[in-house]
Design a protein around this motif. Sequence first.
Motif, mmCIF file in Angstrom:
data_model
loop_
_atom_site.group_PDB
_atom_site.id
_atom_site.type_symbol
_atom_site.label_atom_id
_atom_site.label_comp_id
_atom_site.label_asym_id
_atom_site.label_seq_id
_atom_site.Cartn_x
_atom_site.Cartn_y
_atom_site.Cartn_z
ATOM 1 N N VAL A 169 6.103 -2.439 8.675
ATOM 2 C CA VAL A 169 5.973 -1.945 7.307
ATOM 3 C C VAL A 169 7.162 -1.053 6.990
ATOM 4 C CG1 VAL A 169 4.565 -0.544 5.758
ATOM 5 C CG2 VAL A 169 3.473 -2.071 7.396
ATOM 6 N N ASP A 170 7.724 -1.240 5.806
ATOM 7 C CA ASP A 170 8.817 -0.368 5.390
ATOM 8 C C ASP A 170 8.697 -0.074 3.906
ATOM 9 O OD1 ASP A 170 9.571 -2.747 4.235
ATOM 10 O OD2 ASP A 170 11.407 -2.971 5.364
ATOM 11 N N GLY A 171 9.580 0.752 3.415
ATOM 12 C CA GLY A 171 9.560 1.097 2.002
ATOM 13 C C GLY A 171 8.408 2.021 1.651
ATOM 14 N N THR A 172 7.921 1.904 0.432
ATOM 15 C CA THR A 172 6.882 2.803 -0.048
ATOM 16 C C THR A 172 5.564 2.615 0.697
ATOM 17 O OG1 THR A 172 6.300 1.240 -1.776
ATOM 18 C CG2 THR A 172 7.855 2.984 -2.366
ATOM 19 N N GLY A 173 5.309 1.452 1.236
ATOM 20 C CA GLY A 173 4.082 1.214 1.985
ATOM 21 C C GLY A 173 4.013 1.998 3.278
ATOM 22 N N THR A 174 5.163 2.407 3.791
ATOM 23 C CA THR A 174 5.192 3.141 5.053
ATOM 24 C C THR A 174 4.467 4.463 4.941
ATOM 25 O OG1 THR A 174 7.296 2.143 5.627
ATOM 26 C CG2 THR A 174 6.685 4.124 6.835
ATOM 27 N N SER A 211 2.136 5.529 2.875
ATOM 28 C CA SER A 211 0.683 5.368 2.734
ATOM 29 C C SER A 211 0.065 4.968 4.069
ATOM 30 C CB SER A 211 0.370 4.316 1.668
ATOM 31 O OG SER A 211 -1.017 4.098 1.600
ATOM 32 N N ALA A 212 0.658 4.001 4.718
ATOM 33 C CA ALA A 212 0.125 3.533 6.005
ATOM 34 C C ALA A 212 0.162 4.645 7.045
ATOM 35 C CB ALA A 212 0.915 2.319 6.494
ATOM 36 N N LEU A 227 -1.761 -1.842 4.979
ATOM 37 C CA LEU A 227 -0.876 -2.758 5.714
ATOM 38 C C LEU A 227 -0.903 -4.173 5.152
ATOM 39 C CD1 LEU A 227 -1.601 -1.596 9.362
ATOM 40 C CD2 LEU A 227 0.460 -1.189 8.010
ATOM 41 N N SER A 228 -1.945 -4.516 4.443
ATOM 42 C CA SER A 228 -2.085 -5.870 3.880
ATOM 43 C C SER A 228 -1.836 -6.948 4.935
ATOM 44 C CB SER A 228 -1.137 -6.063 2.701
ATOM 45 O OG SER A 228 -1.401 -5.129 1.691
#
Length: 123
Positions: A34-39, A41-42, A26-27
């Motif tokens: 959170v959206d995009g590619t980070g979603t 993983s999170a 989440l940084s």
Amino acid sequence: MTGPDPLADRVLAAERSAHDQLTAALSGAPLCRVDGTGTRSAKHWEGRSAAMAEVRRDLTRAARAEAGTDEQAIIRRRLAEWQERAATSTLMSGPAWTAYLQGGISALTELVDEEPAPIVEHR
């Protein structure tokens, strides 16, 4: 149960590790933002953390009941529930939900040393 419980310790360590990985993914951002590619993983780490929290609570309840509970049966039951959610989930679908479910299924599978069931994305 009396004395230390290696499985309970393993579950707690896995839950903490998943939570730490979620925090890192989440940084500092709130999960809902959170959206995009980070979603993916999170959500994967969130699913792992949630599954381990469920098992931890189940093991705690079983320990309080002081009955000869089969801990592996508890984990297998939770795994079956998560696999059922994945197989029947039509209202909540998409990459984030799939990542969440796969994270939980993966974490539970690691505790029972079984192959994870594939998640079929609903389109």
